[in-house]
Design a protein around this motif. Structure first.
Motif, PDB file in Angstrom:
ATOM      1  N   THR A   4       0.770  -1.331  -0.147  1.00 32.57           N
ATOM      2  CA  THR A   4      -0.433  -0.242   0.038  1.00 32.57           C
ATOM      3  C   THR A   4       1.024   0.757  -0.150  1.00 32.57           C
ATOM      4  O   THR A   4       1.617   1.567   1.454  1.00 32.57           O
ATOM      5  CB  THR A   4      -0.992   0.105   1.068  1.00 32.57           C
ATOM      6  N   CYS A   5       0.899   2.339  -1.391  1.00 33.82           N
ATOM      7  CA  CYS A   5       1.264   2.962  -1.228  1.00 33.82           C
ATOM      8  C   CYS A   5       0.723   4.328  -0.719  1.00 33.82           C
ATOM      9  O   CYS A   5      -0.132   4.579  -0.967  1.00 33.82           O
ATOM     10  CB  CYS A   5       2.663   3.427  -2.706  1.00 33.82           C
ATOM     11  N   GLY A   9      -2.138   3.917  -2.890  1.00 34.07           N
ATOM     12  CA  GLY A   9      -2.630   2.931  -2.802  1.00 34.07           C
ATOM     13  C   GLY A   9      -2.363   1.769  -2.176  1.00 34.07           C
ATOM     14  O   GLY A   9      -1.378   1.778  -3.268  1.00 34.07           O
ATOM     15  N   PRO A  10      -2.871   0.732  -2.748  1.00 30.66           N
ATOM     16  CA  PRO A  10      -2.564  -0.778  -2.887  1.00 30.66           C
ATOM     17  C   PRO A  10      -2.866  -0.725  -4.306  1.00 30.66           C
ATOM     18  O   PRO A  10      -3.207  -0.902  -4.825  1.00 30.66           O
ATOM     19  CB  PRO A  10      -3.958  -1.808  -2.244  1.00 30.66           C
ATOM     20  N   ARG A  11      -0.864  -1.733  -4.073  1.00 33.05           N
ATOM     21  CA  ARG A  11      -0.698  -2.048  -5.800  1.00 33.05           C
ATOM     22  C   ARG A  11       0.486  -3.446  -5.668  1.00 33.05           C
ATOM     23  O   ARG A  11       1.140  -3.125  -4.614  1.00 33.05           O
ATOM     24  CB  ARG A  11       0.516  -0.855  -6.180  1.00 33.05           C
ATOM     25  N   ASP A  12      -0.607  -4.226  -6.764  1.00 32.64           N
ATOM     26  CA  ASP A  12       0.387  -5.545  -6.362  1.00 32.64           C
ATOM     27  C   ASP A  12       2.503  -5.092  -7.146  1.00 32.64           C
ATOM     28  O   ASP A  12       2.503  -3.678  -7.167  1.00 32.64           O
ATOM     29  CB  ASP A  12       0.274  -5.998  -7.938  1.00 32.64           C
ATOM     30  N   VAL A  13       3.119  -5.571  -5.806  1.00 35.14           N
ATOM     31  CA  VAL A  13       4.867  -6.110  -6.274  1.00 35.14           C
ATOM     32  C   VAL A  13       5.082  -5.718  -7.166  1.00 35.14           C
ATOM     33  O   VAL A  13       6.152  -5.240  -6.804  1.00 35.14           O
ATOM     34  CB  VAL A  13       5.376  -6.773  -5.207  1.00 35.14           C
ATOM     35  N   ILE A  14       4.581  -6.037  -8.400  1.00 36.37           N
ATOM     36  CA  ILE A  14       5.230  -6.282  -9.765  1.00 36.37           C
ATOM     37  C   ILE A  14       5.634  -4.933 -10.109  1.00 36.37           C
ATOM     38  O   ILE A  14       6.123  -4.282 -10.718  1.00 36.37           O
ATOM     39  CB  ILE A  14       4.467  -6.565 -11.256  1.00 36.37           C
ATOM     40  N   GLU A  15       4.737  -3.651  -9.586  1.00 32.82           N
ATOM     41  CA  GLU A  15       4.739  -2.168  -9.554  1.00 32.82           C
ATOM     42  C   GLU A  15       6.437  -1.517  -9.331  1.00 32.82           C
ATOM     43  O   GLU A  15       6.734  -0.064  -8.888  1.00 32.82           O
ATOM     44  CB  GLU A  15       4.074  -1.590  -8.977  1.00 32.82           C
ATOM     45  N   GLY A  59       6.926   1.765 -10.220  1.00 36.77           N
ATOM     46  CA  GLY A  59       5.792   1.777 -11.427  1.00 36.77           C
ATOM     47  C   GLY A  59       5.049   2.835 -11.580  1.00 36.77           C
ATOM     48  O   GLY A  59       3.494   2.797 -11.680  1.00 36.77           O
ATOM     49  N   GLY A  60       4.896   3.649 -10.343  1.00 34.62           N
ATOM     50  CA  GLY A  60       4.372   4.680  -9.967  1.00 34.62           C
ATOM     51  C   GLY A  60       4.827   5.931  -9.673  1.00 34.62           C
ATOM     52  O   GLY A  60       5.315   6.356 -10.687  1.00 34.62           O
ATOM     53  N   CYS A  61       4.308   6.513  -8.442  1.00 31.85           N
ATOM     54  CA  CYS A  61       5.045   7.416  -8.532  1.00 31.85           C
ATOM     55  C   CYS A  61       6.284   7.615  -8.100  1.00 31.85           C
ATOM     56  O   CYS A  61       7.169   9.079  -7.913  1.00 31.85           O
ATOM     57  CB  CYS A  61       4.565   7.999  -6.587  1.00 31.85           C
ATOM     58  N   ARG A  62       7.477   6.569  -7.802  1.00 31.86           N
ATOM     59  CA  ARG A  62       9.000   6.915  -7.825  1.00 31.86           C
ATOM     60  C   ARG A  62       9.309   7.255  -6.242  1.00 31.86           C
ATOM     61  O   ARG A  62      10.443   7.391  -5.949  1.00 31.86           O
ATOM     62  CB  ARG A  62       9.056   7.298  -8.517  1.00 31.86           C
ATOM     63  N   THR A  63       8.194   7.195  -5.644  1.00 28.72           N
ATOM     64  CA  THR A  63       8.719   7.692  -4.123  1.00 28.72           C
ATOM     65  C   THR A  63       9.238   6.204  -2.707  1.00 28.72           C
ATOM     66  O   THR A  63       8.858   4.828  -3.732  1.00 28.72           O
ATOM     67  CB  THR A  63       7.319   7.566  -3.061  1.00 28.72           C
ATOM     68  N   HIS A  64      10.078   6.343  -2.602  1.00 30.16           N
ATOM     69  CA  HIS A  64      10.852   5.170  -1.385  1.00 30.16           C
ATOM     70  C   HIS A  64       9.897   4.930  -0.168  1.00 30.16           C
ATOM     71  O   HIS A  64       9.905   6.000   0.058  1.00 30.16           O
ATOM     72  CB  HIS A  64      12.029   5.418  -1.670  1.00 30.16           C
TER      73      HIS A  64
END
Ligand SMILES: [Zn+2]
Length: 98
Positions: A4-5, A9-15, A59-64
């Motif tokens: 959960t970013c 929000g919740p995203r698959d680990v592949i991202e 694969g999304g917002c690129r946040t660490h």
């Protein structure tokens, strides 16, 4: 496995991209303590249970993100920004503009 970013929000680990062990502390860059550098580069924890990890939402917002994941069950008990003041800093900037 879902992570959960805080932004997306919740995203698959592949991202996400695993960025490494979240427990390591980098020695002073000017240090010539080879044992400390050797430990930083090569020593890794391999716990059977909760483990602090760094993941990037590449694969999304690129946040660490700092993620606590149970290595036996893959259950994630905590997700936070690596830079703890990231969210409050963004909120502060938004408040300054209003
Ligand atoms: Zn995200």
């Amino acid at each position: 496995m879902l992570i959960t970013c805080p932004y997306c929000g919740p995203r698959d680990v592949i991202e996400f991209t695993y960025q490494g062990d979240g427990n390591r502390e980098r020695p002073d860059p000017a240090s010539q303590n080879f044992e400390a550098w050797n430990a930083y580069v090569y020593d890794r924890l391999n716990p059977a249970g909760d483990h602090n990890e760094i993941w990037q939402h590449s694969g999304g917002c690129r946040t660490h993100l700092r993620v606590v994941r149970n290595t036996l069950t893959h259950e994630i008990s905590s997700v936070a920004f690596v830079r703890g003041d990231h969210a409050s800093g963004a909120r502060r900037k938004a408040e300054d503009r209003s």
